[in-house]
Structure formats: structure tokens, C-alpha cells
Design an enzyme around this catalytic site. Structure first.
Site, mmCIF file in Angstrom:
data_model
loop_
_atom_site.group_PDB
_atom_site.id
_atom_site.type_symbol
_atom_site.label_atom_id
_atom_site.label_comp_id
_atom_site.label_asym_id
_atom_site.label_seq_id
_atom_site.Cartn_x
_atom_site.Cartn_y
_atom_site.Cartn_z
ATOM 1 N N LEU A 1 3.333 1.964 -8.367
ATOM 2 C CA LEU A 1 4.143 3.105 -9.113
ATOM 3 C C LEU A 1 4.806 2.771 -10.317
ATOM 4 C CD1 LEU A 1 3.803 5.276 -6.345
ATOM 5 C CD2 LEU A 1 2.687 5.284 -8.476
ATOM 6 N N ASP B 1 16.412 -7.185 -3.350
ATOM 7 C CA ASP B 1 15.870 -6.976 -2.008
ATOM 8 C C ASP B 1 17.003 -5.986 -1.605
ATOM 9 O OD1 ASP B 1 15.624 -6.589 0.298
ATOM 10 O OD2 ASP B 1 16.002 -8.202 0.764
ATOM 11 N N ASN C 1 12.204 3.067 -5.818
ATOM 12 C CA ASN C 1 10.546 3.915 -5.494
ATOM 13 C C ASN C 1 10.593 3.075 -4.659
ATOM 14 O OD1 ASN C 1 7.830 3.530 -6.832
ATOM 15 N ND2 ASN C 1 8.314 1.764 -6.686
ATOM 16 N N TYR D 1 6.222 6.447 8.955
ATOM 17 C CA TYR D 1 6.084 6.594 7.263
ATOM 18 C C TYR D 1 6.526 8.299 7.437
ATOM 19 C CZ TYR D 1 5.051 5.835 2.693
ATOM 20 O OH TYR D 1 5.161 6.574 1.749
ATOM 21 N N LYS E 1 10.138 9.693 5.584
ATOM 22 C CA LYS E 1 9.944 10.401 3.641
ATOM 23 C C LYS E 1 10.625 11.947 3.887
ATOM 24 C CE LYS E 1 8.557 7.031 1.178
ATOM 25 N NZ LYS E 1 9.233 6.687 0.376
ATOM 26 N N THR F 1 -2.718 2.574 -3.891
ATOM 27 C CA THR F 1 -2.371 0.578 -4.248
ATOM 28 C C THR F 1 -1.989 -0.128 -2.936
ATOM 29 O OG1 THR F 1 0.440 1.792 -3.044
ATOM 30 C CG2 THR F 1 -0.178 2.575 -5.409
#
Length: 240
Positions: free
Chosen positions: A17, A64, A91, A167, A171, A200
Site C-alpha cells: 500500500l 526505521d 503507513n 494486531y 490498531k 499484501t
């Protein structure tokens, strides 16, 4: 030397992305800083853009998001170049163990939160002084529907079938950080974006959307004069 082009910095922009967003904004004539932890991979991604559009202004910067020193050096490089900064797209992200909650250990959270949450905070804090000099500053956080309490509880949504906690919680935390930046930075338009389940490397290319489709709401957050809300996806507003 300064430039009249709109300038964007995208983290994790050497693939997926991030690379697609870089290419699409370069097509619009923007100056694109392609942030990559591995500069060789970043140069490869930049070459693909330049091969398709030789007049594009694409610049690779080693970045990084887990390193204070790397982020500070990237900031200095952008300042020295004199391009300014109008849009920052956080991103860069990594996935996590797919273990069930009962099998997840505290150590499983550390690398994921280090990239997905602390990375955006580190990069935003470093680049905010430059971003705030823009006449139309925008801060874009690439989040996920898995970070939405409402979406993950909606049994009609694919996200409700996910049981992992690392995960999604990274988020969800990023979403809270986004709302706090939005409240405290009234001069900056701050937006969280759900790209959707996109094929992805993050999900071993199992997503049902193409990368160009997944990049659509990221592009919208970067370029649209008006947005439907503070958390958006391809179909409009995403509930927090």
C-alpha cells in the site's frame, strides 16, 4: 531551495500500500518522500515509479520507525532538501501471531506495538514542526477495520471472525491516538484509514482486494478537500 509542489512523506513505502500510494501521488505531480527501512528496497520501488513516469519527483529516505536516530536523521534530510512537508502518511506496519488470546503472551505485543503504534507516534512527533508550517497540513494514519470495536463486533463483517488480540489491539490503540492528535492539533487534518482486506505481504497475499483498491481511501485522505469523517474506508465512514 523550496518547491511549490505538494510534498508527502510515506513510511513503509517500499512495497504494498505504501508503494502504491507513493506511485499514485507521484502521478499527481507531488514530491514524494519514500520512507523505507531498507534503502535498497526503497530505491527499487522508486525506480519502478520513475520508469513509468520519468518526470516524477520521488526521493528515498532511510526511515526505521522503531529508531529515534533513524527518524531524526530522516527529518534532517527532508529539512535540508527544502521541500517542506504537507502530508505525512504513517503507513508502516507489521502483523502478529495468529494465536488465540489464551495462547498469546505479553512478549508477543512488543514488536507489533513498537511498529504499529509507537512508530506513528515517533514519526509524527519528529515531523510535526515541519508539517505545521504547511498551509494545508494533513496527517494520515493507516489503521484497520480490525481496530474498530464496532466492526469487529458486527457478525456480518469478516473482521468479527478474527480472534487474535495483538494486531487488532495495536490498531485500536492507533485509532485512539489519532483522535487525540485530531483534538489537540486543530490546524492539522488528522484521519485514520481502513484500507480493507487487501492482498499484501502483511497477510500473505490472502486479501480479497487489490493493492490499488486498498490504496483508494489513503489517497482520498491525502487529496480530498472534504472527508466524510475521521475514520474512513473505501465505502465511507468506518465506526470507531
Amino acid at each position: 531551495m523550496t518547491t511549490s509542489r505538494t510534498t508527502v512523506l510515506i513510511t513503509g513505502a517500499n512495497q504494498g500500500l505504501g508503494a502504491e500510494t507513493a506511485a499514485r501521488l507521484a502521478e499527481r505531480g507531488w514530491t514524494v518522500w519514500l520512507g523505507a527501512r531498507d534503502t535498497a528496497r526503497g530505491e527499487s520501488a522508486a525506480k519502478e515509479i520513475l520508469d513509468a513516469r520519468p518526470d516524477a519527483d520521488v526521493r528515498v529516505v532511510q526511515l526505521d520507525v522503531t529508531s529515534d536516530e533513524s527518524v531524526a536523521a530522516a527529518y534532517d534530510e527532508v529539512v535540508r532538501a527544502g521541500t517542506g512537508l504537507d502530508v505525512l502518511v504513517n503507513n508502516a506496519g507489521i502483523n502478529s501471531t495468529r494465536a488465540l488470546p489464551a495462547d498469546t503472551r505479553p512478549a508477543d505485543f512488543l514488536p507489533v506495538f513498537g511498529v504499529n503504534l509507537l512508530g506513528p507516534v515517533r514519526v509524527t512527533n519528529a515531523f510535526l514542526p515541519l508539517l505545521e508550517r504547511s498551509p494545508r497540513p494533513r496527517l494520515v494514519m493507516v489503521s484497520s477495520g480490525l481496530g474498530s470495536f464496532a466492526v469487529t463486533q458486527d457478525r456480518s463483517r469478516r473482521e468479527s471472525t478474527i480472534w487474535g488480540i495483538v494486531y487488532p489491539s495495536s490498531k485500536a490503540a492507533l485509532n485512539m491516538v489519532t483522535t487525540m492528535y485530531a483534538k489537540s492539533l486543530p490546524g492539522v487534518r488528522v484521519t485514520a484509514v481502513d484500507p480493507g482486506y487487501t492482498a499484501t505481504s502483511l497477510n500473505d497475499f490472502s486479501g480479497v482486494q487489490t493493492v490499488p483498491e486498498g490504496a483508494e481511501p489513503i489517497i482520498e485522505a491525502c487529496v480530498a478537500d472534504e472527508l466524510p469523517g475521521g475514520f474512513i474506508g473505501r465505502d465511507g465512514v468506518v465506526p470507531w
